[in-house]
Design a protein around this motif. Structure first.
Motif, mmCIF file in Angstrom:
data_model
loop_
_atom_site.group_PDB
_atom_site.id
_atom_site.type_symbol
_atom_site.label_atom_id
_atom_site.label_comp_id
_atom_site.label_asym_id
_atom_site.label_seq_id
_atom_site.Cartn_x
_atom_site.Cartn_y
_atom_site.Cartn_z
ATOM 1 N N PHE A 73 0.867 -1.234 0.048
ATOM 2 C CA PHE A 73 -0.019 0.010 0.081
ATOM 3 C C PHE A 73 0.660 1.083 0.055
ATOM 4 C CE2 PHE A 73 -2.454 3.371 2.195
ATOM 5 C CZ PHE A 73 -3.664 3.478 1.365
ATOM 6 N N ILE A 74 0.656 2.169 -0.976
ATOM 7 C CA ILE A 74 1.584 3.485 -1.164
ATOM 8 C C ILE A 74 0.513 4.544 -0.683
ATOM 9 C CG2 ILE A 74 2.934 4.940 -2.502
ATOM 10 C CD1 ILE A 74 3.280 2.340 -4.249
ATOM 11 N N SER A 75 0.986 5.130 0.377
ATOM 12 C CA SER A 75 0.120 6.323 0.907
ATOM 13 C C SER A 75 0.719 7.580 0.621
ATOM 14 C CB SER A 75 0.128 6.174 2.359
ATOM 15 O OG SER A 75 -0.521 7.384 2.957
ATOM 16 N N ASN A 76 0.134 8.645 0.224
ATOM 17 C CA ASN A 76 0.650 9.863 0.043
ATOM 18 C C ASN A 76 0.517 10.862 1.011
ATOM 19 O OD1 ASN A 76 0.870 9.601 -2.635
ATOM 20 N ND2 ASN A 76 -0.999 9.952 -3.081
ATOM 21 N N GLU A 77 0.012 10.350 2.318
ATOM 22 C CA GLU A 77 -0.128 11.046 3.473
ATOM 23 C C GLU A 77 1.403 11.148 4.123
ATOM 24 O OE1 GLU A 77 -3.196 9.816 6.115
ATOM 25 O OE2 GLU A 77 -4.405 9.064 4.504
ATOM 26 N N MET A 78 1.551 12.330 4.762
ATOM 27 C CA MET A 78 2.729 12.584 5.596
ATOM 28 C C MET A 78 2.402 11.989 7.059
ATOM 29 S SD MET A 78 4.958 13.645 3.655
ATOM 30 C CE MET A 78 6.066 14.147 4.540
ATOM 31 N N LYS A 79 3.208 11.163 7.632
ATOM 32 C CA LYS A 79 2.965 10.785 8.984
ATOM 33 C C LYS A 79 4.477 10.225 9.491
ATOM 34 C CE LYS A 79 -1.463 8.422 8.053
ATOM 35 N NZ LYS A 79 -2.061 6.864 8.257
ATOM 36 N N THR A 80 4.505 10.260 10.893
ATOM 37 C CA THR A 80 5.601 9.667 11.513
ATOM 38 C C THR A 80 5.823 8.311 11.314
ATOM 39 O OG1 THR A 80 4.555 9.293 13.636
ATOM 40 C CG2 THR A 80 5.401 11.505 13.136
ATOM 41 N N TRP A 81 7.044 7.749 11.794
ATOM 42 C CA TRP A 81 7.183 6.401 11.477
ATOM 43 C C TRP A 81 6.144 5.666 12.624
ATOM 44 C CZ3 TRP A 81 10.301 3.595 8.557
ATOM 45 C CH2 TRP A 81 10.448 2.290 8.677
ATOM 46 N N GLU A 82 6.108 6.252 13.729
ATOM 47 C CA GLU A 82 5.235 5.582 14.778
ATOM 48 C C GLU A 82 3.829 5.420 14.051
ATOM 49 O OE1 GLU A 82 5.686 3.610 17.229
ATOM 50 O OE2 GLU A 82 7.896 3.821 17.016
ATOM 51 N N GLU A 83 3.465 6.554 13.427
ATOM 52 C CA GLU A 83 1.929 6.531 13.007
ATOM 53 C C GLU A 83 1.769 5.703 11.984
ATOM 54 O OE1 GLU A 83 0.604 11.088 13.624
ATOM 55 O OE2 GLU A 83 1.699 11.015 12.072
ATOM 56 N N SER A 84 2.817 5.444 11.014
ATOM 57 C CA SER A 84 2.635 4.681 9.982
ATOM 58 C C SER A 84 2.751 3.209 10.406
ATOM 59 C CB SER A 84 4.128 4.938 9.015
ATOM 60 O OG SER A 84 4.041 6.211 8.601
ATOM 61 N N LYS A 85 3.507 2.936 11.251
ATOM 62 C CA LYS A 85 3.499 1.559 11.956
ATOM 63 C C LYS A 85 1.950 1.261 12.333
ATOM 64 C CE LYS A 85 6.728 0.221 14.652
ATOM 65 N NZ LYS A 85 7.645 0.119 15.588
ATOM 66 N N CYS B 209 -0.251 0.606 9.692
ATOM 67 C CA CYS B 209 -0.107 -0.823 9.184
ATOM 68 C C CYS B 209 -0.613 -1.723 10.058
ATOM 69 C CB CYS B 209 1.279 -1.001 8.663
ATOM 70 S SG CYS B 209 2.131 -0.067 7.383
ATOM 71 N N ALA B 210 -0.324 -1.586 11.165
ATOM 72 C CA ALA B 210 -0.809 -2.793 12.208
ATOM 73 C C ALA B 210 -2.664 -2.815 12.180
ATOM 74 C CB ALA B 210 -0.240 -2.408 13.691
ATOM 75 N N SER B 211 -3.193 -1.525 11.834
ATOM 76 C CA SER B 211 -4.544 -1.686 12.093
ATOM 77 C C SER B 211 -5.121 -2.329 10.562
ATOM 78 C CB SER B 211 -5.208 -0.034 11.953
ATOM 79 O OG SER B 211 -4.742 0.576 10.857
ATOM 80 N N LEU C 21 4.968 -2.299 8.106
ATOM 81 C CA LEU C 21 5.732 -1.410 7.556
ATOM 82 C C LEU C 21 7.058 -1.848 6.834
ATOM 83 C CD1 LEU C 21 5.380 1.756 7.074
ATOM 84 C CD2 LEU C 21 6.976 2.169 9.151
ATOM 85 N N LEU C 22 7.013 -1.624 5.630
ATOM 86 C CA LEU C 22 8.077 -2.042 4.794
ATOM 87 C C LEU C 22 9.373 -1.239 4.979
ATOM 88 C CD1 LEU C 22 9.225 -3.587 2.254
ATOM 89 C CD2 LEU C 22 8.886 -1.745 0.922
ATOM 90 N N GLN C 23 10.473 -1.908 5.384
ATOM 91 C CA GLN C 23 11.960 -1.417 5.711
ATOM 92 C C GLN C 23 12.705 -1.964 4.872
ATOM 93 O OE1 GLN C 23 12.816 -1.748 10.025
ATOM 94 N NE2 GLN C 23 14.550 -0.529 9.649
#
Length: 103
Positions: free
Chosen positions: A71-83, A86-88, A93-95
């Protein structure tokens, strides 16, 4: 006496002439092979695309590639928000570990 002295030169020039002819024939054969060989045509191999795969079992708006869903998102989020996002979605999160994985 003059005929005796020219005989070695005639022999040498004859040998050199034959060698020259052999080299010219060999060169002609090599050039013929280079220009008459069928050319190899490269066809592009299927690589990653941004289009969902037809047989993909990914959710809507996700991209399937090599048995994975992205899933490619255009939203700006912090690393924690992104994680958390993804958990939801029951994903992670791809690393990338190195530049080779980017290709």
């Amino acid at each position: 006496m003059a005929g005796f002295q020219t005989t070695p030169w005639r022999l040498i020039s004859g040998i050199l002439g034959v060698m020259c002819l052999v080299l010219m024939v060999t060169l002609r054969m090599l050039l013929n092979n280079v220009f008459t060989k069928p050319s190899i045509q490269l066809t592009p191999s299927p690589g990653p695309t941004l289009e969902p795969q037809k047989d993909s079992s990914c959710q809507k708006m996700w991209i399937g590639y090599q048995c994975n869903c992205y899933f490619i998102s255009n939203e700006m989020k912090t690393w924690e928000e992104s994680k958390d996002f993804c958990a939801s979605k029951n994903s992670s999160l791809l690393q990338l570990q190195n530049k080779d994985e980017l290709a």
